[in-house]
Design a protein around this motif. Structure first.
Motif, PDB file in Angstrom:
ATOM      1  N   THR A 152       0.879  -1.160   0.000  1.00  0.00           N
ATOM      2  CA  THR A 152       0.000   0.000   0.000  1.00  0.00           C
ATOM      3  C   THR A 152       0.918   1.210   0.000  1.00  0.00           C
ATOM      4  O   THR A 152       1.634   1.458   0.977  1.00  0.00           O
ATOM      5  CB  THR A 152      -0.930   0.026   1.219  1.00  0.00           C
ATOM      6  N   ARG A 201      -2.363  -1.334  -3.284  1.00  0.00           N
ATOM      7  CA  ARG A 201      -3.255  -0.193  -3.105  1.00  0.00           C
ATOM      8  C   ARG A 201      -2.456   1.101  -3.013  1.00  0.00           C
ATOM      9  O   ARG A 201      -1.252   1.095  -2.817  1.00  0.00           O
ATOM     10  CB  ARG A 201      -4.085  -0.362  -1.825  1.00  0.00           C
ATOM     11  N   GLY A 203      -2.787   5.255  -1.221  1.00  0.00           N
ATOM     12  CA  GLY A 203      -3.505   6.119  -0.303  1.00  0.00           C
ATOM     13  C   GLY A 203      -2.907   7.513  -0.315  1.00  0.00           C
ATOM     14  O   GLY A 203      -2.116   7.867  -1.188  1.00  0.00           O
ATOM     15  N   ASN A 227      -9.956   5.665   0.031  1.00  0.00           N
ATOM     16  CA  ASN A 227      -8.653   5.040   0.275  1.00  0.00           C
ATOM     17  C   ASN A 227      -8.063   5.499   1.602  1.00  0.00           C
ATOM     18  O   ASN A 227      -8.525   6.476   2.194  1.00  0.00           O
ATOM     19  CB  ASN A 227      -7.693   5.381  -0.875  1.00  0.00           C
ATOM     20  N   PRO A 228      -7.030   4.831   2.081  1.00  0.00           N
ATOM     21  CA  PRO A 228      -6.453   5.188   3.379  1.00  0.00           C
ATOM     22  C   PRO A 228      -5.871   6.605   3.392  1.00  0.00           C
ATOM     23  O   PRO A 228      -5.338   7.089   2.385  1.00  0.00           O
ATOM     24  CB  PRO A 228      -5.334   4.156   3.573  1.00  0.00           C
ATOM     25  N   ARG A 264     -10.503   4.205   7.957  1.00  0.00           N
ATOM     26  CA  ARG A 264      -9.464   4.334   6.933  1.00  0.00           C
ATOM     27  C   ARG A 264      -8.391   5.344   7.345  1.00  0.00           C
ATOM     28  O   ARG A 264      -7.370   5.469   6.684  1.00  0.00           O
ATOM     29  CB  ARG A 264     -10.076   4.734   5.590  1.00  0.00           C
ATOM     30  N   HIS A 265      -8.649   6.081   8.423  1.00  0.00           N
ATOM     31  CA  HIS A 265      -7.684   7.058   8.922  1.00  0.00           C
ATOM     32  C   HIS A 265      -6.720   6.382   9.897  1.00  0.00           C
ATOM     33  O   HIS A 265      -7.154   5.709  10.838  1.00  0.00           O
ATOM     34  CB  HIS A 265      -8.382   8.210   9.639  1.00  0.00           C
ATOM     35  N   CYS A 266      -5.440   6.595   9.669  1.00  0.00           N
ATOM     36  CA  CYS A 266      -4.426   6.032  10.559  1.00  0.00           C
ATOM     37  C   CYS A 266      -3.524   7.156  11.039  1.00  0.00           C
ATOM     38  O   CYS A 266      -2.884   7.844  10.232  1.00  0.00           O
ATOM     39  CB  CYS A 266      -3.605   4.974   9.822  1.00  0.00           C
ATOM     40  N   SER A 369      -7.536  -2.716   7.879  1.00  0.00           N
ATOM     41  CA  SER A 369      -8.311  -1.491   7.678  1.00  0.00           C
ATOM     42  C   SER A 369      -7.478  -0.382   7.058  1.00  0.00           C
ATOM     43  O   SER A 369      -7.865   0.230   6.059  1.00  0.00           O
ATOM     44  CB  SER A 369      -8.893  -1.041   9.019  1.00  0.00           C
ATOM     45  N   VAL A 370      -6.300  -0.119   7.619  1.00  0.00           N
ATOM     46  CA  VAL A 370      -5.536   1.053   7.189  1.00  0.00           C
ATOM     47  C   VAL A 370      -4.656   0.784   5.978  1.00  0.00           C
ATOM     48  O   VAL A 370      -4.086   1.721   5.406  1.00  0.00           O
ATOM     49  CB  VAL A 370      -4.703   1.632   8.347  1.00  0.00           C
ATOM     50  N   ALA A 372      -6.128  -0.898   3.463  1.00  0.00           N
ATOM     51  CA  ALA A 372      -7.186  -1.161   2.472  1.00  0.00           C
ATOM     52  C   ALA A 372      -6.973  -2.525   1.829  1.00  0.00           C
ATOM     53  O   ALA A 372      -7.168  -2.726   0.636  1.00  0.00           O
ATOM     54  CB  ALA A 372      -7.240  -0.065   1.408  1.00  0.00           C
TER      55      ALA A 372
END
Length: 454
Positions: A152, A201, A203, A227-228, A264-266, A369-370, A372
């Protein structure tokens, strides 16, 4: 069709024995059967393999080079940062590709299935963009092709030298982009990963509240879409003080007041939060990306994991500076920091889950989750992101259930890891990456060229 069989496996429904898993050519788990006869590739203990949520690949080449004290007796993150700036001025695209491949190889051998690369080294020394503004991003992508690791990619927007929007200093100039330049960088980076396997992916990553304008965060959210979106947050005391002086709010307070948050927020580190910030951010649905080895190395502080979990917070784990890449040690360090602060034992265990099980479940769910990435569990329809442990390891002999995870994290280490699959790609066998020799050779050449950069 690939078939993997394990003596014991941690399934989405819990522990099972004699588990047969079929993997489709697309790298998805097609079937899971317990109490099945031995078939296909055999391993001892099969676990879901989490994503590494935060990495700066190039910093791996600095490992061990920043352990001398600077001229100031109160040496800190900020003096380390200056050393890092000097080092990165030596790096070429070829160096970055070789280092990234070596880092990803080590991650896979440690049990990670995918890498979330927080990529901010974009330009030439002096700040001039390469002819292809995403040249460095392409090198990260090429490294992923070499290693077979899921990727990602998070191209990072880094525009200012502080909250006052001062210009970037000499050490930061290779990172810098305006909003328009960042949009081009992001688009070209998306093109760079288009030839990678379908599980990869992209982000968005505003670097921090010091390096981007707070009013531009809405722009980043729009660019991210579904997306993240990752960002450093509340890592250092001096950072918190600067943001309070500029905005009248602490970093987490500002984010909670201005951003619509979800899974999706890290937010990376979060080691400088007050109790109300910990509770509010945990309840927001955002994920905290923890990097306990790096946070220990840089003296960032201790994440309030007990309060975070008590408020329903989600976590992922990453190797950040990559000075030591070890999944088991990240989890152990996280838990031990809580024990040291609170004078407690098994601080993150619950009445129903041991410490190891709770942490392992948490970083698999949060990492999925983060990043994706459709992973995080051994279940039909999920990516076959899997790690095998050697059941004959001395600390696993006779162990069953969650005790396996506790022994792996607290009594053993990553030497227990025998196999790793990333989207069904079997990249680690007998504890070693299948391309280890070539990857190590290229990294060794790079290190000889860099010499004593610090």
């Amino acid at each position: 069709m690939t078939i993997v069989w394990a003596e014991k496996a941690l399934l989405e429904t819990g522990w099972a024995e004699n588990v047969r898993i079929e993997i489709s050519p697309e790298g998805l788990i097609r079937s899971v059967e317990a109490n099945a006869p031995a078939d296909g590739h055999r391993t001892g203990v099969l676990l879901p393999a989490p994503a590494n949520c935060h990495s700066h690949a190039f910093q791996r080449a600095m490992a061990g080079l920043t352990e001398r004290r600077g001229p100031n007796a109160s040496d800190s993150f900020w003096t380390w940062r200056q050393l890092m700036f000097r080092f990165l001025d030596r790096l070429t695209p070829d160096h970055v590709e070789a280092i990234a491949a070596f880092v990803q190889m080590e991650m896979l051998e440690a049990g990670y299935s995918a890498n979330v690369e927080f990529h901010y080294l974009h330009h030439q020394p002096g700040g001039t963009p390469y002819a292809n503004i995403a040249e460095m991003a392409e090198r990260i992508a090429t490294a992923s092709l070499t290693t077979g690791m899921g990727l990602t990619l998070l191209p990072v927007h880094y525009q200012y030298g502080g909250c006052d929007k001062r210009a970037l200093g000499p050490g930061q100039i290779r990172f810098g982009n305006t909003l328009d330049a960042y949009a081009e960088l992001h688009a070209r980076s998306a093109e760079a990963i288009a030839h990678l396997p379908a599980d990869c992916r992209i982000g968005v990553a505003p670097h921090s509240l010091r390096a981007v304008a707070a009013e531009d965060l809405a722009h980043h959210a729009n660019m991210a879409g579904g997306n993240p979106l990752h960002m450093h947050l509340a890592e250092q005391i001096a950072e918190v003080e600067e943001i309070v002086a500029a905005h009248g709010k602490r970093p987490v307070e500002l984010v909670l007041d201005t951003m619509e948050l979800d899974a999706r927020h890290c937010f990376i580190h979060c080691t400088q939060m007050q109790s109300h910030e910990t509770e509010g951010l945990a309840r927001s649905g955002a994920v905290s990306g923890l990097c306990p080895i790096t946070e220990s190395s840089l003296g960032d502080g201790i994440f309030d994991g007990v309060r975070w979990f008590d408020n329903g917070g989600s976590i992922a784990v990453g190797s950040d500076s990559n000075i030591r890449i070890s999944l088991s040690e990240e989890l152990r360090t996280l838990d031990y920091s809580q024990r040291l602060r609170d004078h407690s034992r098994a601080a993150l265990a619950t009445p129903h889950k041991s410490t190891g099980r709770r942490l392992f479940d948490a970083v698999n769910a949060g990492g999925a989750s983060v990043s994706a990435r459709n992973n995080g569990a051994l279940a039909v329809g999920k990516l076959a992101d899997m790690m095998g442990l050697d059941a004959d390891s001395v600390d696993l002999i006779g162990r069953t259930g969650d005790t396996i995870l506790d022994c792996y994290i607290f009594a053993g280490d990553d030497r227990m890891v025998s196999d790793v699959w990333s989207a069904g790609r079997h990249m680690v066998t007998d504890g070693r990456h299948i391309k280890r020799e070539a990857i190590v050779s290229a990294y060794a050449r790079t290190m000889k060229q860099l010499g004593e950069a610090i």
